[in-house]
Design a protein around this motif. Structure first.
Motif, mmCIF file in Angstrom:
data_model
loop_
_atom_site.group_PDB
_atom_site.id
_atom_site.type_symbol
_atom_site.label_atom_id
_atom_site.label_comp_id
_atom_site.label_asym_id
_atom_site.label_seq_id
_atom_site.Cartn_x
_atom_site.Cartn_y
_atom_site.Cartn_z
ATOM 1 N N PRO A 178 0.844 -1.202 0.000
ATOM 2 C CA PRO A 178 0.000 0.000 0.000
ATOM 3 C C PRO A 178 0.882 1.255 0.000
ATOM 4 O O PRO A 178 1.969 1.271 0.575
ATOM 5 C CB PRO A 178 -0.799 -0.111 1.311
ATOM 6 N N SER A 179 0.380 2.310 -0.635
ATOM 7 C CA SER A 179 1.118 3.572 -0.628
ATOM 8 C C SER A 179 1.104 4.175 0.770
ATOM 9 O O SER A 179 0.161 3.977 1.545
ATOM 10 C CB SER A 179 0.503 4.546 -1.629
ATOM 11 N N ASP A 180 2.142 4.946 1.056
ATOM 12 C CA ASP A 180 2.211 5.607 2.358
ATOM 13 C C ASP A 180 2.060 7.120 2.246
ATOM 14 O O ASP A 180 2.422 7.859 3.153
ATOM 15 C CB ASP A 180 3.532 5.265 3.054
ATOM 16 N N HIS A 181 1.549 7.602 1.108
ATOM 17 C CA HIS A 181 1.348 9.048 0.974
ATOM 18 C C HIS A 181 0.178 9.327 0.041
ATOM 19 O O HIS A 181 -0.216 8.482 -0.767
ATOM 20 C CB HIS A 181 2.606 9.741 0.457
ATOM 21 N N ALA A 182 -0.385 10.512 0.168
ATOM 22 C CA ALA A 182 -1.491 10.923 -0.686
ATOM 23 C C ALA A 182 -1.022 11.029 -2.131
ATOM 24 O O ALA A 182 0.132 11.333 -2.403
ATOM 25 C CB ALA A 182 -2.055 12.258 -0.204
ATOM 26 N N GLY A 183 -1.930 10.754 -3.045
ATOM 27 C CA GLY A 183 -1.602 10.850 -4.461
ATOM 28 C C GLY A 183 -1.377 9.515 -5.122
ATOM 29 O O GLY A 183 -1.321 9.430 -6.353
ATOM 30 N N ALA A 184 -1.218 8.458 -4.335
ATOM 31 C CA ALA A 184 -1.064 7.107 -4.881
ATOM 32 C C ALA A 184 -1.771 6.128 -3.945
ATOM 33 O O ALA A 184 -1.832 6.342 -2.727
ATOM 34 C CB ALA A 184 0.398 6.730 -5.043
ATOM 35 N N ASP A 185 -2.306 5.066 -4.520
ATOM 36 C CA ASP A 185 -3.000 4.043 -3.737
ATOM 37 C C ASP A 185 -2.102 2.855 -3.403
ATOM 38 O O ASP A 185 -2.267 2.225 -2.361
ATOM 39 C CB ASP A 185 -4.229 3.551 -4.510
ATOM 40 N N PHE A 186 -1.166 2.548 -4.294
ATOM 41 C CA PHE A 186 -0.236 1.446 -4.056
ATOM 42 C C PHE A 186 1.092 1.771 -4.725
ATOM 43 O O PHE A 186 1.171 2.629 -5.612
ATOM 44 C CB PHE A 186 -0.793 0.110 -4.572
ATOM 45 N N VAL A 187 2.133 1.092 -4.283
ATOM 46 C CA VAL A 187 3.464 1.282 -4.857
ATOM 47 C C VAL A 187 3.987 -0.072 -5.318
ATOM 48 O O VAL A 187 3.494 -1.132 -4.911
ATOM 49 C CB VAL A 187 4.443 1.909 -3.842
ATOM 50 N N SER A 188 4.998 -0.032 -6.175
ATOM 51 C CA SER A 188 5.571 -1.285 -6.677
ATOM 52 C C SER A 188 6.964 -1.042 -7.232
ATOM 53 O O SER A 188 7.372 0.100 -7.469
ATOM 54 C CB SER A 188 4.684 -1.893 -7.783
ATOM 55 N N ARG A 189 7.678 -2.138 -7.421
ATOM 56 C CA ARG A 189 8.893 -2.184 -8.232
ATOM 57 C C ARG A 189 8.853 -3.477 -9.034
ATOM 58 O O ARG A 189 8.160 -4.432 -8.652
ATOM 59 C CB ARG A 189 10.150 -2.094 -7.363
ATOM 60 N N PHE A 190 9.593 -3.493 -10.150
ATOM 61 C CA PHE A 190 9.528 -4.656 -11.043
ATOM 62 C C PHE A 190 10.941 -5.039 -11.465
ATOM 63 O O PHE A 190 11.718 -4.198 -11.918
ATOM 64 C CB PHE A 190 8.697 -4.340 -12.285
ATOM 65 N N PHE A 191 11.233 -6.341 -11.348
ATOM 66 C CA PHE A 191 12.552 -6.867 -11.696
ATOM 67 C C PHE A 191 12.394 -7.998 -12.708
ATOM 68 O O PHE A 191 11.596 -8.915 -12.504
ATOM 69 C CB PHE A 191 13.260 -7.384 -10.446
ATOM 70 N N GLY A 192 13.180 -7.938 -13.798
ATOM 71 C CA GLY A 192 13.120 -8.980 -14.816
ATOM 72 C C GLY A 192 14.489 -9.369 -15.340
ATOM 73 O O GLY A 192 14.704 -9.344 -16.563
ATOM 74 N N PRO A 193 15.425 -9.739 -14.465
ATOM 75 C CA PRO A 193 16.783 -10.032 -14.940
ATOM 76 C C PRO A 193 16.850 -11.220 -15.884
ATOM 77 O O PRO A 193 17.752 -11.289 -16.718
ATOM 78 C CB PRO A 193 17.554 -10.310 -13.640
ATOM 79 N N GLY A 194 15.889 -12.135 -15.794
ATOM 80 C CA GLY A 194 15.903 -13.303 -16.677
ATOM 81 C C GLY A 194 15.608 -12.975 -18.129
ATOM 82 O O GLY A 194 15.916 -13.771 -19.016
ATOM 83 N N VAL A 195 15.009 -11.779 -18.392
ATOM 84 C CA VAL A 195 14.717 -11.374 -19.772
ATOM 85 C C VAL A 195 15.516 -10.134 -20.153
ATOM 86 O O VAL A 195 15.158 -9.407 -21.083
ATOM 87 C CB VAL A 195 13.204 -11.139 -19.982
ATOM 88 N N GLY A 196 16.605 -9.879 -19.428
ATOM 89 C CA GLY A 196 17.481 -8.776 -19.785
ATOM 90 C C GLY A 196 17.081 -7.433 -19.222
ATOM 91 O O GLY A 196 17.585 -6.395 -19.679
ATOM 92 N N VAL A 197 16.193 -7.404 -18.211
ATOM 93 C CA VAL A 197 15.742 -6.148 -17.611
ATOM 94 C C VAL A 197 15.959 -6.230 -16.106
ATOM 95 O O VAL A 197 15.080 -6.689 -15.369
ATOM 96 C CB VAL A 197 14.253 -5.874 -17.918
#
Length: 263
Positions: A178-197
């Motif tokens: 869940p987001s911890d500030h106004a202006g966003a409802d949730f937060v995320s990060r995305f990792f894809g090292p297996g496909v070169g990202v």
């Protein structure tokens, strides 16, 4: 052929997620598109080709592989086409079916994508160990694993072992809270090292999963997601049954011509 770099899911240059956009003037071999994407070194480069009497063909390549769905490179493609004079609803034929975009008066581009719900699943060996987190929930969608953690600070401070994570059989892993500030409802990060990202700055296709996931938990169909990468970005989501609208701005960074001819 025209070639662009566009920062997606941001209204400021050098933020959001950079994507390459190549406007093809004829069909080209897959190997050539993969070589161009490797040269561009963005997490995805989009290749778009006009087709008589039908939607434009749209394909996406990371520096290492072709992918079946990419949000930020679709947004970048639509932004380029609108900036060159296109208007109204655009249709694209892709490996994930026909996708459409529309642009509002404020420049906000809305994309109609398939929603994808994550099903609860056991974490495979190496997943949690490489992330270094204790999960609240683990699930798997069509392409990726979803790991919910306790709070936004845990997402911000992630420093995963990318070499170990690359051994997990998946396109990528989204970590969310869940987001911890106004202006966003949730937060995320995305990792894809297996496909070169190693880490994707802002991942539209991940929000096809995050939208139904957080809509169910928060009881609202319209949400704002913030991706907490170093560059950062915002994705506006609206769940509509088995589809999800993803909306964001984009900024062209440079444009030019590809001087190496296609085979």
């Amino acid at each position: 052929m025209r070639l662009f770099t566009v920062d997606s899911f941001s209204d400021r240059p050098f933020h959001g997620n950079p994507a390459g956009v190549c406007l093809l003037d004829a069909p080209v071999p897959d190997e050539w598109m993969q070589a161009v994407a490797a040269e561009m070194r963005h997490s995805e480069t989009a290749f778009v080709l006009d087709q008589d009497g039908g939607p434009r063909s749209l394909r996406w390549f990371t520096p290492a592989v072709e992918v079946e769905l990419c949000g930020h490179a679709t947004l970048a493609t639509a932004h380029v086409l609108y900036s060159l004079g296109a208007s109204g609803r655009l249709e694209f034929s892709t490996l994930s079916g026909v996708l459409t975009t529309d642009r509002g008066g404020d420049g906000l581009i809305t994309m109609d994508f398939p929603a994808s719900r994550a099903e609860q699943a056991a974490a495979p060996e190496g997943l949690l160990e490489s992330l270094g987190v204790k999960p609240v929930w683990v699930g798997r969608s069509r392409f990726d694993f979803l790991v919910e953690v306790e709070d936004a600070d845990t997402v911000r401070s992630l420093a995963p072992d990318l070499d170990r994570l690359s051994t997990v059989e998946t396109r990528g892993v989204m970590v969310t809270a869940p987001s911890d500030h106004a202006g966003a409802d949730f937060v995320s990060r995305f990792f894809g090292p297996g496909v070169g990202v190693p880490e994707d700055p802002v991942t539209g296709s991940a929000h096809c999963v995050l939208s139904p996931y957080w809509s169910e938990r928060l009881g609202r169909d319209t949400l704002v997601g913030e991706q907490l990468s170093e560059r950062g970005g915002t994705v506006r989501t609206t769940l509509r049954g088995d589809r999800v609208e993803l909306a964001g701005h984009a900024v062209t960074i440079w444009s030019g011509h590809l001087t190496t001819p296609s085979p």
